[in-house]
Structures are given as C-alpha cells and as structure tokens.
Design a protein around this motif. Structure first.
Motif, mmCIF file in Angstrom:
data_model
loop_
_atom_site.group_PDB
_atom_site.id
_atom_site.type_symbol
_atom_site.label_atom_id
_atom_site.label_comp_id
_atom_site.label_asym_id
_atom_site.label_seq_id
_atom_site.Cartn_x
_atom_site.Cartn_y
_atom_site.Cartn_z
ATOM 1 N N ALA A 195 -5.227 16.932 36.524
ATOM 2 C CA ALA A 195 -6.669 16.676 36.566
ATOM 3 C C ALA A 195 -6.949 15.174 36.547
ATOM 4 C CB ALA A 195 -7.355 17.365 35.397
ATOM 5 N N ILE A 196 -6.199 14.428 35.753
ATOM 6 C CA ILE A 196 -6.358 12.973 35.716
ATOM 7 C C ILE A 196 -6.092 12.370 37.087
ATOM 8 C CG2 ILE A 196 -5.336 10.844 34.801
ATOM 9 C CD1 ILE A 196 -4.962 12.318 32.142
ATOM 10 N N GLU A 197 -5.072 12.865 37.776
ATOM 11 C CA GLU A 197 -4.716 12.331 39.092
ATOM 12 C C GLU A 197 -5.733 12.704 40.161
ATOM 13 O OE1 GLU A 197 -0.844 13.714 40.039
ATOM 14 O OE2 GLU A 197 0.152 12.580 38.447
ATOM 15 N N LYS A 198 -6.316 13.905 40.076
ATOM 16 C CA LYS A 198 -7.131 14.416 41.175
ATOM 17 C C LYS A 198 -8.627 14.218 41.017
ATOM 18 C CE LYS A 198 -3.956 17.898 42.990
ATOM 19 N NZ LYS A 198 -3.776 19.329 43.346
ATOM 20 N N VAL A 199 -9.125 14.019 39.800
ATOM 21 C CA VAL A 199 -10.578 13.898 39.616
ATOM 22 C C VAL A 199 -11.097 12.732 40.453
ATOM 23 C CG1 VAL A 199 -10.494 12.379 37.573
ATOM 24 C CG2 VAL A 199 -12.418 13.958 37.899
ATOM 25 N N GLY A 200 -12.246 12.928 41.075
ATOM 26 C CA GLY A 200 -12.714 11.984 42.071
ATOM 27 C C GLY A 200 -13.514 10.804 41.577
ATOM 28 N N PHE A 201 -13.616 10.614 40.262
ATOM 29 C CA PHE A 201 -14.433 9.533 39.715
ATOM 30 C C PHE A 201 -13.634 8.758 38.680
ATOM 31 C CE2 PHE A 201 -17.143 13.014 41.034
ATOM 32 C CZ PHE A 201 -18.030 12.376 41.888
ATOM 33 N N GLU A 202 -13.614 7.418 38.830
ATOM 34 C CA GLU A 202 -12.794 6.581 37.964
ATOM 35 C C GLU A 202 -13.205 6.689 36.500
ATOM 36 O OE1 GLU A 202 -9.790 3.968 36.827
ATOM 37 O OE2 GLU A 202 -10.105 5.084 38.689
ATOM 38 N N SER A 203 -14.510 6.752 36.230
ATOM 39 C CA SER A 203 -14.951 6.831 34.838
ATOM 40 C C SER A 203 -14.468 8.129 34.189
ATOM 41 C CB SER A 203 -16.477 6.733 34.748
ATOM 42 O OG SER A 203 -17.103 7.781 35.470
ATOM 43 N N PHE A 204 -14.440 9.221 34.953
ATOM 44 C CA PHE A 204 -13.947 10.492 34.407
ATOM 45 C C PHE A 204 -12.445 10.434 34.190
ATOM 46 C CE2 PHE A 204 -17.571 13.141 36.520
ATOM 47 C CZ PHE A 204 -18.496 12.439 35.768
ATOM 48 N N HIS A 207 -11.757 8.609 31.077
ATOM 49 C CA HIS A 207 -12.181 9.374 29.903
ATOM 50 C C HIS A 207 -11.196 10.511 29.613
ATOM 51 C CE1 HIS A 207 -15.177 10.009 26.850
ATOM 52 N NE2 HIS A 207 -15.237 11.297 27.121
ATOM 53 N N LEU A 208 -10.683 11.153 30.642
ATOM 54 C CA LEU A 208 -9.679 12.200 30.431
ATOM 55 C C LEU A 208 -8.451 11.639 29.731
ATOM 56 C CD1 LEU A 208 -9.841 14.128 33.834
ATOM 57 C CD2 LEU A 208 -10.427 15.054 31.585
ATOM 58 N N MET A 209 -8.035 10.450 30.116
ATOM 59 C CA MET A 209 -6.885 9.821 29.449
ATOM 60 C C MET A 209 -7.218 9.481 28.001
ATOM 61 S SD MET A 209 -5.115 7.390 32.374
ATOM 62 C CE MET A 209 -6.605 6.501 32.826
ATOM 63 N N ARG A 210 -8.433 9.017 27.778
ATOM 64 C CA ARG A 210 -8.825 8.567 26.433
ATOM 65 C C ARG A 210 -8.932 9.719 25.445
ATOM 66 N NH1 ARG A 210 -12.173 5.133 28.121
ATOM 67 N NH2 ARG A 210 -13.999 6.469 28.315
ATOM 68 N N VAL A 211 -9.455 10.884 25.881
ATOM 69 C CA VAL A 211 -9.715 11.968 24.930
ATOM 70 C C VAL A 211 -8.545 12.939 24.779
ATOM 71 C CG1 VAL A 211 -12.182 11.829 25.414
ATOM 72 C CG2 VAL A 211 -10.795 13.546 26.606
ATOM 73 N N ARG A 212 -7.516 12.804 25.620
ATOM 74 C CA ARG A 212 -6.392 13.755 25.538
ATOM 75 C C ARG A 212 -5.827 13.888 24.121
ATOM 76 N NH1 ARG A 212 -3.304 16.756 24.298
ATOM 77 N NH2 ARG A 212 -1.443 17.581 25.348
ATOM 78 N N PRO A 213 -5.626 12.786 23.350
ATOM 79 C CA PRO A 213 -5.090 12.951 21.985
ATOM 80 C C PRO A 213 -6.072 13.602 21.013
ATOM 81 C CG PRO A 213 -4.732 10.719 22.805
ATOM 82 C CD PRO A 213 -5.704 11.368 23.728
ATOM 83 N N MET A 214 -7.340 13.700 21.382
ATOM 84 C CA MET A 214 -8.354 14.238 20.486
ATOM 85 C C MET A 214 -8.539 15.748 20.614
ATOM 86 S SD MET A 214 -11.323 11.391 21.186
ATOM 87 C CE MET A 214 -10.931 9.661 21.419
ATOM 88 N N LEU A 215 -7.930 16.354 21.607
ATOM 89 C CA LEU A 215 -8.170 17.784 21.869
ATOM 90 C C LEU A 215 -7.744 18.641 20.678
ATOM 91 C CD1 LEU A 215 -6.966 18.165 25.559
ATOM 92 C CD2 LEU A 215 -9.314 17.870 24.722
ATOM 93 N N ARG A 216 -8.528 19.666 20.395
ATOM 94 C CA ARG A 216 -8.183 20.666 19.386
ATOM 95 C C ARG A 216 -7.724 21.921 20.120
ATOM 96 N NH1 ARG A 216 -13.685 20.161 15.704
ATOM 97 N NH2 ARG A 216 -13.417 17.974 15.061
#
Length: 217
Positions: A195-204, A207-216
């Motif tokens: 998903a990080i590689e394919k999502v079409g928007f840089e801000s997303f 954000h996917l990289m930033r929140v990955r360690p926060m997932l429950r």
C-alpha cells in the motif's frame, strides 16, 4: 504537508518567477495565516523543499533560507486558500505477518477511503460514513485516531487546503461494493508495505509509513 507565507500583492509576480529569499518565516496553520497575513497567503508544499521535510513539525512556524518557485502551489494565477475538512479510515486486518489495509482504485490511482465532512457531523462520524459509502461496508468498528494529513489542490478559483483526519478501523466483512458514483472501480485488501508503494498521493504514503508502528492489531 503545507506551509503558508504572508506576501504583499505586488510581490506575487516576482515570487512566482524567482521564489522567496530568506530567512523566510513559514506558518503551518492556515487559520494562523488568515489571522496574520494582511494581503495574500502563499501556499508552499513542504515536500518540494528539501529532504528535511520529513522532520518538519506538524504545528508551529518553520524558518527556511529560500523557497523555490517550484514549491509554491497557488500562484499564476493567485488562488486564495480555502480550508476543507475531511476524514477517512485505515481499515486493517491482521494476517499473522504484515497487516493488510483496504485500498480503493479510482481515476487511475490507488487511494484510501475518505471524504469531506457534511454539515452537523463530527470528524469520526464523517470517517465512518465515508468508508461505509466508498467501500460498501456495514460492519465497521473504529479502533483509534491516527493523526492527519494535509494537501492542496486548485478548485473553483480557490486553492483548497484539505486536512484529512484518519482513524484505524476493523471489519469482519469480506464482500465489498465499490461506490461507482465516486468513480471507485475496485476495493482490495493490500499488504501494508505494498500500500505504501502503490498509494497515489505522497502525503498519504508518508503517513502510512509514520503510523505503521502505532497500529493496534
């Protein structure tokens, strides 16, 4: 991420050609810029400045020595910035390995379900409604808040500055119905890294990289 700069109207042609010479005080809040700037608000894409953008704060001012014209988003013609509030959901399921995320495909890009707030609803209500509508899902549970992203785009003689608030969600549902009227062609589970590689928007992507360690999960 977007930053904002207070400019005089007669400076805009020079800024559009040559950028802004520093030191330059940038604001990260459009509300603060509206309250502070007397004439024109210039919108700057932080990701277009330098690699230091990854470490920029989410709030408060930032000082830069030079803003290149290529990083400025609302000139030629000048479009006054307009705030837009939106919300969406990272619908996640555990797999025993890398978690998977629901992604949607529309207008030639992989995206994450989200949309603008309706009058009278809360941000969380907006996030749940948008995911349900775009994915065609009823079984949906909010797990936690996961911050916000910021991006802009020109529309109707304004420059929309969109703040999108994100929530981690979960579902037991396996069958989805893409919202055709929103141009959504596919709904698919996707491994988080893909998903990080394919999502079409840089801000997303960031954000996917930033929140990955926060997932429950």
């Amino acid at each position: 991420m977007l930053f904002f700069y207070c400019a005089r109207a007669d400076d805009l042609p020079h800024i559009a050609r040559h950028g802004i010479a520093g030191p330059v005080n940038l604001l990260s809040s459009l509300d603060e810029a509206v309250a502070t700037c007397g004439e024109r608000i210039v919108v700057i894409d932080a990701y277009a400045l330098t690699k230091r953008a990854e470490g920029f704060p989410n709030q408060g001012a930032m000082e830069s020595n030079f803003i290149p014209a290529a990083a400025i988003r609302n000139l030629e013609p000048y479009l006054p910035p307009k705030p837009v509030l939106a919300a969406g959901g990272f619908v996640v399921r555990p797999t025993g390995g890398e978690p998977e995320l629901i992604m949607i495909y529309r207008r030639g890009l992989w995206d994450i379900p989200k949309g603008k707030m309706d009058p009278g609803e809360t941000i969380a209500q907006c996030a749940v409604r948008e995911v349900r509508e775009e994915v065609g899902i009823l079984d949906l549970e909010v797990v936690q808040e996961l911050g916000a992203t910021y991006h802009g785009y020109p529309r109707s003689e304004k420059y929309s500055v969109k703040t999108t608030y994100w929530y981690q969600m979960t579902t037991q549902q396996e069958t989805f119905v893409p919202q055709a009227e929103e141009g959504i062609e596919r709904v698919a589970w996707m491994p988080w890294g893909e998903a990080i590689e394919k999502v079409g928007f840089e801000s997303f992507r960031r954000h996917l990289m930033r929140v990955r360690p926060m997932l429950r999960i």
